[in-house]
Design an enzyme around this catalytic site. Structure first.
Site, short mmCIF file in Angstrom:
data_model
loop_
_atom_site.label_atom_id
_atom_site.label_comp_id
_atom_site.label_asym_id
_atom_site.label_seq_id
_atom_site.Cartn_x
_atom_site.Cartn_y
_atom_site.Cartn_z
N ASN A 1 -19.75 16.10 -10.84
CA ASN A 1 -18.86 16.76 -11.80
C ASN A 1 -18.55 15.74 -12.89
O ASN A 1 -17.73 14.84 -12.70
CB ASN A 1 -17.59 17.20 -11.06
CG ASN A 1 -16.61 17.92 -11.96
OD1 ASN A 1 -16.82 18.02 -13.18
ND2 ASN A 1 -15.54 18.41 -11.38
N ARG B 1 -21.66 20.63 -11.66
CA ARG B 1 -20.69 21.56 -12.20
C ARG B 1 -20.89 21.64 -13.72
O ARG B 1 -20.92 20.62 -14.40
CB ARG B 1 -19.28 21.06 -11.90
CG ARG B 1 -18.25 22.00 -12.43
CD ARG B 1 -16.88 21.50 -12.21
NE ARG B 1 -15.94 22.54 -12.62
CZ ARG B 1 -14.67 22.32 -12.85
NH1 ARG B 1 -14.17 21.12 -12.70
NH2 ARG B 1 -13.89 23.30 -13.22
N HIS C 1 -12.78 28.27 -13.74
CA HIS C 1 -12.41 28.02 -12.33
C HIS C 1 -13.21 28.93 -11.38
O HIS C 1 -12.73 29.28 -10.30
CB HIS C 1 -10.91 28.30 -12.06
CG HIS C 1 -9.96 27.30 -12.62
ND1 HIS C 1 -8.71 27.64 -13.08
CD2 HIS C 1 -10.06 25.96 -12.79
CE1 HIS C 1 -8.08 26.56 -13.50
NE2 HIS C 1 -8.90 25.52 -13.35
N ARG D 1 -0.84 23.37 -21.05
CA ARG D 1 -1.37 24.45 -21.90
C ARG D 1 -0.40 25.63 -21.92
O ARG D 1 0.19 25.97 -20.90
CB ARG D 1 -2.72 24.92 -21.37
CG ARG D 1 -3.85 23.98 -21.71
CD ARG D 1 -5.15 24.41 -21.06
NE ARG D 1 -5.54 23.45 -20.05
CZ ARG D 1 -6.45 23.68 -19.10
NH1 ARG D 1 -7.07 24.84 -19.04
NH2 ARG D 1 -6.75 22.75 -18.24
N GLU E 1 -13.99 23.41 -4.39
CA GLU E 1 -15.01 23.71 -5.40
C GLU E 1 -16.31 22.95 -5.12
O GLU E 1 -17.40 23.48 -5.34
CB GLU E 1 -14.47 23.33 -6.79
CG GLU E 1 -13.37 24.26 -7.24
CD GLU E 1 -12.53 23.71 -8.37
OE1 GLU E 1 -11.67 22.84 -8.12
OE2 GLU E 1 -12.72 24.14 -9.52
#
Ligand code: ADP
Length: 407
Positions: free
Chosen positions: A7, A90, A179, A240, A388
């Site tokens: 990743n 990823r 996600h 955010r 993940e």
């Protein structure tokens, strides 16, 4: 079979080496500050942890350092890098073309590059990582696992914005969602825990970490999702904003802010941080909100209240559009660990039939999975730790086993 999961961020490479026989992690690590003279490798195996200062001026050299330590006679876990049967990468944005994970070839590389505009912070380092790993292991299959792929089943009515059609046709403006590996992993795990076939399970999965997103899953497929064309839309996140009236952007531009300043404000100084003025970390805000006499307590409490309110509002809207609801699933750092936030969410879902079991809520932490609602609760709320990396490893194994390119 051994699969390496990589990743790559702009200045970091995270990795895990899996033995797929028992889905066991043999080694994991993080190379941070890639491109900086102070680059550092954190590497751990069952035998120990290592912290090393390394010279990693770019992703290519960083990836070589990781392969070297994996096969190091003292710190490594394999005799040679040729024991690795596949590498799963990823990739954040696959655009409309990528509806599943896919073996990397020239066309996939072109698609990842073609989506640089849509994910300028993520796709370039993701591609740098793919190219660096392919340089080291050119004869091993490399698989791109896209964050957007699980969300590619969103119907038009959920993924289009009501803006002029040529924004979509000419500029690819639509909801993509993110996600995906996390939502897919917890949706499959929820079906297992509920004892139902995945393709007959209806869920609302909530990934609540620094980034937060929610997916409505009908019959195992994503049918709506809270993030948008970028990961800014939807829930309130660490830094955010989530949903705001788009006219706010124009208004603030009119007040003298530059486009870059508005972008930075909405992505980096909004959300929990913006509301509280103190922290993007839920633990800090929960602690502060209970500090009597601290003038910042009220703002911290408001940030937590709004965070929960937005989640509950989305759950309500997804409840309305789903054909049924087997469970709400909470995951991510906050979903997996924050007992008080989970209690607030469940309490506010009382109208939908959720009843908190306080003991279960208190016990379901530190990587445990389980239901936190009481037996007999009309709506079950579950905590399921996400994984993940394992989802990427499983997808890589599946794609390596199939020969047809999937785009
Ligand atoms: P990322 O999205 O960066 O992977 P994580 O999934 O690790 O982030 O989630 C980070 C968030 O999880 C932070 O807001 C942090 O405060 C929160 N968190 C982690 N542990 C706890 C805890 N025990 N209680 C409350 N919040 C927690």
């Amino acid at each position: 079979m051994k699969i390496l999961v990589a990743n790559c961020g702009s200045s970091s490479i995270k990795y895990q080496l899996f033995s797929m026989t028992a889905e066991r992690v043999l080694a994991r690590g993080l190379l941070e500050r890639v491109g900086d003279p102070s680059a550092r490798l954190h590497h751990s195996t069952d035998a120990g942890r290592h912290e090393l200062d390394v010279y990693a001026p770019d992703h290519s050299s960083g990836m070589k350092i990781i392969f070297r330590i994996l096969a190091d006679p003292e710190k490594g876990v394999i005799k040679s890098i040729y024991e690795i049967n596949g590498v799963g990468h990823r990739v954040v944005h696959g655009g409309e073309a990528m509806i599943d994970s896919c073996r990397v070839d020239n066309r996939v590389i072109a698609i990842v590059r073609g989506n640089f505009d849509l994910a300028p912070l993520h796709n370039p380092p993701n591609l740098a990582g793919i190219e660096a790993a392919m340089e080291v292991l050119p004869d091993v299959p490399h698989v791109a696992v896209f964050d957007t792929a699980f969300l590619s089943t969103l119907p038009k009515k959920a993924h289009r914005y009501a803006v002029p059609a040529d924004w979509y046709e000419g500029h690819h403006v639509r909801k993509y969602g993110f996600h995906g590996a996390s939502h897919k992993y917890v949706a499959l795990r929820a079906a297992e825990l509920l004892g139902k076939p995945a393709d007959r399970t209806n869920l609302i999965t909530c990934h609540l970490g620094n980034g937060c997103s929610m997916t409505a899953v009908a019959g195992g497929k994503a049918v709506d999702h809270s993030m948008g064309m970028t990961p800014l839309e939807g829930l309130i996140m660490g830094t955010r904003s989530g949903d705001v009236d788009p006219a706010v952007v124009l208004y603030m531009l009119g007040r003298g802010l530059s486009a870059q300043q508005v972008d930075a404000a909405l992505n980096k100084s909004s959300g929990l941080l913006g509301l509280s003025g103190v922290s993007n970390d839920m633990r800090d805000l929960l602690a502060l909100s209970h500090k009597d006499g601290d003038p910042r307590a009220a703002d911290a409490a408001l940030a937590v209240e709004m965070f929960v309110y937005r989640i509950v509002r989305y759950i309500g809207s997804y409840y309305a559009i789903l054909p049924g609801l087997d469970a709400v699933v909470l995951t991510g750092g906050i979903g997996e660990n924050s007992v008080p936030v989970r209690a607030m969410i469940v309490d506010q879902l009382a109208r939908l039939g959720a009843r908190l079991d306080e003991a279960r809520n208190g016990q379901t932490v530190n990587g445990r999975a389980g239901q936190i609602t009481a037996d007999g609760s009309a709506l079950g709320v579950w905590v399921i730790p996400t994984n993940e990396e394992l989802m990427i490893a499983r997808d890589t194994k599946r794609i390596i086993g199939s020969v047809v390119p999937r785009y």
